[in-house]
Motif scaffolding. Structure first.
Motif, PDB file in Angstrom:
ATOM      1  N   ILE A  28       0.816  -1.215   0.000  1.00  0.00           N
ATOM      2  CA  ILE A  28       0.000   0.000   0.000  1.00  0.00           C
ATOM      3  C   ILE A  28       0.855   1.272   0.000  1.00  0.00           C
ATOM      4  N   SER A  29       2.073   1.173   0.504  1.00  0.00           N
ATOM      5  CA  SER A  29       2.923   2.349   0.690  1.00  0.00           C
ATOM      6  C   SER A  29       3.195   3.180  -0.573  1.00  0.00           C
ATOM      7  N   PRO A  30       3.203   2.586  -1.787  1.00  0.00           N
ATOM      8  CA  PRO A  30       3.397   3.442  -2.974  1.00  0.00           C
ATOM      9  C   PRO A  30       2.359   4.554  -3.104  1.00  0.00           C
ATOM     10  N   LEU A  31       1.185   4.366  -2.519  1.00  0.00           N
ATOM     11  CA  LEU A  31       0.171   5.426  -2.542  1.00  0.00           C
ATOM     12  C   LEU A  31       0.671   6.664  -1.803  1.00  0.00           C
ATOM     13  N   ILE A  32       1.466   6.436  -0.756  1.00  0.00           N
ATOM     14  CA  ILE A  32       2.057   7.558  -0.017  1.00  0.00           C
ATOM     15  C   ILE A  32       3.000   8.322  -0.936  1.00  0.00           C
ATOM     16  N   ILE A  33       3.793   7.580  -1.686  1.00  0.00           N
ATOM     17  CA  ILE A  33       4.755   8.206  -2.600  1.00  0.00           C
ATOM     18  C   ILE A  33       4.031   9.013  -3.665  1.00  0.00           C
ATOM     19  N   ILE A  34       2.990   8.424  -4.254  1.00  0.00           N
ATOM     20  CA  ILE A  34       2.223   9.115  -5.295  1.00  0.00           C
ATOM     21  C   ILE A  34       1.641  10.416  -4.756  1.00  0.00           C
ATOM     22  N   TYR A  35       1.093  10.349  -3.553  1.00  0.00           N
ATOM     23  CA  TYR A  35       0.483  11.545  -2.958  1.00  0.00           C
ATOM     24  C   TYR A  35       1.554  12.571  -2.583  1.00  0.00           C
ATOM     25  N   ALA A  36       2.672  12.088  -2.020  1.00  0.00           N
ATOM     26  CA  ALA A  36       3.731  13.004  -1.572  1.00  0.00           C
ATOM     27  C   ALA A  36       4.358  13.761  -2.732  1.00  0.00           C
ATOM     28  N   LEU A  37       4.498  13.107  -3.876  1.00  0.00           N
ATOM     29  CA  LEU A  37       5.172  13.731  -5.020  1.00  0.00           C
ATOM     30  C   LEU A  37       4.359  14.849  -5.658  1.00  0.00           C
ATOM     31  N   ARG A  38       3.143  15.076  -5.148  1.00  0.00           N
ATOM     32  CA  ARG A  38       2.379  16.242  -5.599  1.00  0.00           C
ATOM     33  C   ARG A  38       3.003  17.527  -5.061  1.00  0.00           C
ATOM     34  N   ASN A  39       3.801  17.367  -4.013  1.00  0.00           N
ATOM     35  CA  ASN A  39       4.479  18.507  -3.396  1.00  0.00           C
ATOM     36  C   ASN A  39       5.938  18.531  -3.860  1.00  0.00           C
ATOM     37  N   PRO A  40       6.520  19.702  -4.075  1.00  0.00           N
ATOM     38  CA  PRO A  40       7.912  19.796  -4.531  1.00  0.00           C
ATOM     39  C   PRO A  40       8.910  19.079  -3.612  1.00  0.00           C
ATOM     40  N   TYR A  41       8.576  18.991  -2.327  1.00  0.00           N
ATOM     41  CA  TYR A  41       9.481  18.350  -1.379  1.00  0.00           C
ATOM     42  C   TYR A  41       9.088  16.897  -1.081  1.00  0.00           C
ATOM     43  N   GLY A  42       8.148  16.385  -1.842  1.00  0.00           N
ATOM     44  CA  GLY A  42       7.659  15.033  -1.598  1.00  0.00           C
ATOM     45  C   GLY A  42       8.700  13.954  -1.794  1.00  0.00           C
ATOM     46  N   LEU A  43       9.762  14.268  -2.526  1.00  0.00           N
ATOM     47  CA  LEU A  43      10.818  13.279  -2.764  1.00  0.00           C
ATOM     48  C   LEU A  43      11.460  12.838  -1.456  1.00  0.00           C
ATOM     49  N   VAL A  44      11.533  13.744  -0.489  1.00  0.00           N
ATOM     50  CA  VAL A  44      12.143  13.423   0.805  1.00  0.00           C
ATOM     51  C   VAL A  44      11.374  12.299   1.484  1.00  0.00           C
ATOM     52  N   LEU A  45      10.058  12.429   1.539  1.00  0.00           N
ATOM     53  CA  LEU A  45       9.221  11.385   2.145  1.00  0.00           C
ATOM     54  C   LEU A  45       9.258  10.109   1.317  1.00  0.00           C
ATOM     55  N   SER A  46       9.276  10.256   0.003  1.00  0.00           N
ATOM     56  CA  SER A  46       9.277   9.093  -0.883  1.00  0.00           C
ATOM     57  C   SER A  46      10.518   8.228  -0.671  1.00  0.00           C
ATOM     58  N   VAL A  47      11.663   8.861  -0.537  1.00  0.00           N
ATOM     59  CA  VAL A  47      12.906   8.114  -0.295  1.00  0.00           C
ATOM     60  C   VAL A  47      12.832   7.369   1.036  1.00  0.00           C
ATOM     61  N   GLY A  48      12.278   8.029   2.039  1.00  0.00           N
ATOM     62  CA  GLY A  48      12.134   7.388   3.342  1.00  0.00           C
ATOM     63  C   GLY A  48      11.226   6.173   3.273  1.00  0.00           C
ATOM     64  N   VAL A  49      10.122   6.297   2.532  1.00  0.00           N
ATOM     65  CA  VAL A  49       9.174   5.180   2.382  1.00  0.00           C
ATOM     66  C   VAL A  49       9.841   4.014   1.654  1.00  0.00           C
ATOM     67  N   LEU A  50      10.586   4.304   0.600  1.00  0.00           N
ATOM     68  CA  LEU A  50      11.269   3.248  -0.151  1.00  0.00           C
ATOM     69  C   LEU A  50      12.292   2.518   0.718  1.00  0.00           C
ATOM     70  N   ALA A  51      13.028   3.266   1.540  1.00  0.00           N
ATOM     71  CA  ALA A  51      14.005   2.643   2.436  1.00  0.00           C
ATOM     72  C   ALA A  51      13.306   1.757   3.463  1.00  0.00           C
ATOM     73  N   THR A  52      12.195   2.239   3.985  1.00  0.00           N
ATOM     74  CA  THR A  52      11.410   1.450   4.944  1.00  0.00           C
ATOM     75  C   THR A  52      10.903   0.169   4.303  1.00  0.00           C
ATOM     76  N   ASP A  53      10.380   0.279   3.095  1.00  0.00           N
ATOM     77  CA  ASP A  53       9.857  -0.890   2.384  1.00  0.00           C
ATOM     78  C   ASP A  53      10.940  -1.945   2.174  1.00  0.00           C
ATOM     79  N   ALA A  54      12.128  -1.493   1.790  1.00  0.00           N
ATOM     80  CA  ALA A  54      13.226  -2.427   1.533  1.00  0.00           C
ATOM     81  C   ALA A  54      13.582  -3.212   2.796  1.00  0.00           C
ATOM     82  N   ILE A  55      13.639  -2.506   3.926  1.00  0.00           N
ATOM     83  CA  ILE A  55      13.974  -3.167   5.187  1.00  0.00           C
ATOM     84  C   ILE A  55      12.866  -4.131   5.609  1.00  0.00           C
TER      85      ILE A  55
END
Length: 291
Positions: free
Chosen positions: A221-248
């Motif tokens: 489900i977490s990719p939905l967070i990334i999709i929503y976050a990237l609507r904001n110019p700074y959303g990449l910061v949260l997206s990277v954190g989510v991807l790192a969490t998912d990998a672990i």
């Protein structure tokens, strides 16, 4: 009661982190009032102190086995002192929220989330921790409401779909997984205290399997967070954190399925993985505020 025992009983470090998450949600939802942030921070912190203190009060039998160094078990804090701390904390927490509403700094829906967290958390501590599955669900909901408290403090009506909702859902699922593993680790103490968990009712293997399922659904489900976050110019910061969490989370889930002795590491690393997203969320909120 000495200061060190107070800190250990109240788990202030957890309360501070929780309060920062609340403020992050408040900022991301559009809130900018410094007074509102202070009120949200303090009410969240004091609510956490109430819940942790009452948990130790009702959890003392399990802690004699699972946490023999706990302040109440060691006698560093008396039951009466723990009750005084918890009751004072919850009264002030609710009062601060009400004050914020009366003064117009917080919206009325915020008190609904706060009371919900208090009732669910205390119900778990008092009796429902002994009810299978319900105990895990109550912990997961209560801890995840953190993401909604700040959101509901901004909106005069029930908020529509927003980033904090997605974080709430993913947090709930991941916490369910972690709690199921925790139950498998604490089997001895839970059996002695009459706490029914999936692990001591259906077996550790079933508990582990369910834990992995909940964890991996959170990842899906977490990719939905990334999709929503990237609507904001700074959303990449949260997206990277989510991807790192998912990998672990994916790595430790596979490791746990292969070897049940990995439970202890799963519990620690899953919390660490979730902390990465939380840190990214806080940084995202900070950048939004500066912008």
């Amino acid at each position: 009661m000495n200061l060190r025992a107070f800190v250990r009983l109240s788990r202030i470090e957890h309360g501070i982190l929780t309060s920062l998450i609340v403020i992050a949600s408040y900022v991301i939802a559009g809130g900018r009032s410094a007074i509102a942030m202070v009120l949200l921070f303090l009410s969240s912190l004091l609510t956490e102190i109430f819940l942790f203190a009452t948990n130790d009060i009702y959890n003392i039998e399990e802690d004699r086995i699972n946490r023999p160094d706990a302040p109440l078990v060691r006698g560093e804090v008396s039951i009466n002192e723990a009750w005084a701390l918890s009751l004072l904390s919850v009264v002030i927490a609710v009062s601060l929220n009400v004050l914020g509403i009366v003064m117009g700094y917080l919206m009325i829906w915020s008190i609904v989330i706060l009371i919900m967290a208090i009732v669910l958390g205390f119900s778990y501590n008092y009796r429902l921790k002994r009810v299978i599955i319900v105990n895990n669900a109550f912990v997961a909901v209560t801890s995840s409401l953190t993401f909604l408290y700040g959101l509901y403090a901004v909106s005069p009506t029930v908020p529509t779909l927003n980033l904090p909702y997605l974080l709430f859902i993913v947090s709930f699922l991941a916490t369910m997984g972690r709690e199921l593993v925790k139950g498998a680790i604490d089997v001895a103490g839970d059996v002695r205290a009459g706490v029914k968990t999936v692990a001591n009712t259906y077996g550790i293997k079933i508990a582990i399997t369910l834990a992995v399922i909940f964890t991996l659904v959170a990842v899906l489900i977490s990719p939905l967070i990334i999709i929503y976050a990237l609507r904001n110019p700074y959303g990449l910061v949260l997206s990277v954190g989510v991807l790192a969490t998912d990998a672990i989370l994916m790595y430790i889930s596979i490791a746990l399925l292969r070897n049940s002795n990995y439970m202890g590491r799963f519990r620690v690393l899953s919390l660490g993985a979730m902390a990465i997203t939380i840190i990214a969320y806080l940084l995202f909120a900070l950048l939004v505020t500066v912008h």
